[in-house]
Design a protein around this motif. Structure first.
Motif, short mmCIF file in Angstrom:
data_model
loop_
_atom_site.label_atom_id
_atom_site.label_comp_id
_atom_site.label_asym_id
_atom_site.label_seq_id
_atom_site.Cartn_x
_atom_site.Cartn_y
_atom_site.Cartn_z
N TRP A 159 4.36 -10.56 13.46
CA TRP A 159 3.48 -9.88 12.52
C TRP A 159 4.32 -9.15 11.49
O TRP A 159 5.39 -8.62 11.82
N ALA B 220 -1.39 -4.22 4.55
CA ALA B 220 -2.08 -5.02 5.55
C ALA B 220 -1.05 -5.62 6.50
O ALA B 220 0.14 -5.71 6.18
N MET C 159 -1.04 -11.49 10.28
CA MET C 159 -1.00 -11.94 11.67
C MET C 159 -0.70 -13.43 11.73
O MET C 159 -0.74 -14.12 10.71
N GLN D 197 -4.67 -14.45 9.24
CA GLN D 197 -5.56 -13.35 8.86
C GLN D 197 -4.74 -12.12 8.49
O GLN D 197 -3.59 -11.97 8.89
N TYR D 198 -5.38 -11.23 7.73
CA TYR D 198 -4.77 -9.97 7.34
C TYR D 198 -5.64 -8.85 7.90
O TYR D 198 -6.86 -8.89 7.80
N MET D 199 -4.99 -7.84 8.48
CA MET D 199 -5.73 -6.74 9.07
C MET D 199 -5.30 -5.44 8.39
O MET D 199 -4.12 -5.14 8.29
N HIS D 200 -6.28 -4.70 7.89
CA HIS D 200 -6.05 -3.37 7.33
C HIS D 200 -6.53 -2.37 8.36
O HIS D 200 -7.62 -2.53 8.93
N MET D 201 -5.74 -1.36 8.63
CA MET D 201 -6.12 -0.35 9.63
C MET D 201 -6.87 0.78 8.94
O MET D 201 -6.46 1.27 7.90
#
Length: 84
Positions: free
Chosen positions: A18, A29, A32, A36-40
């Motif tokens: 990651w 972001a 992954m 996909q892209y993950m924003h916290m």
């Protein structure tokens, strides 16, 4: 109207593959493995129980979620990767 200030710091052990990226939406972001892209960000958790071991859930109506998001006057998210 009152102002509520919430500071959240989360430390996660993530896969080495990651990576942190600057998303075109101008937010940090996490890229992954599955593309996909993950924003916290924060996630409101709800319960009706005022007892020890209450069951908490992020399930609530879309209207309530929107009303909470409308209350957010400012949000600052900073992520950094540390390698050991």
């Amino acid at each position: 109207m009152k102002k509520l200030i919430v500071t959240i710091q989360v430390e996660l052990d993530i896969p080495d593959t990651w990576e942190l990226v600057e998303h075109p939406d101008q937010v940090q972001a996490i890229k992954m493995d599955d593309g996909q892209y993950m924003h916290m960000s924060f996630l409101p958790m709800m319960t009706r129980e005022f007892t020890e071991d209450a069951e908490w859930s992020s399930e609530c109506t879309d209207e309530f979620t929107e009303s909470v998001l409308d209350m957010v006057a400012d949000e600052e998210v900073y992520m950094k990767l540390e390698t050991h």
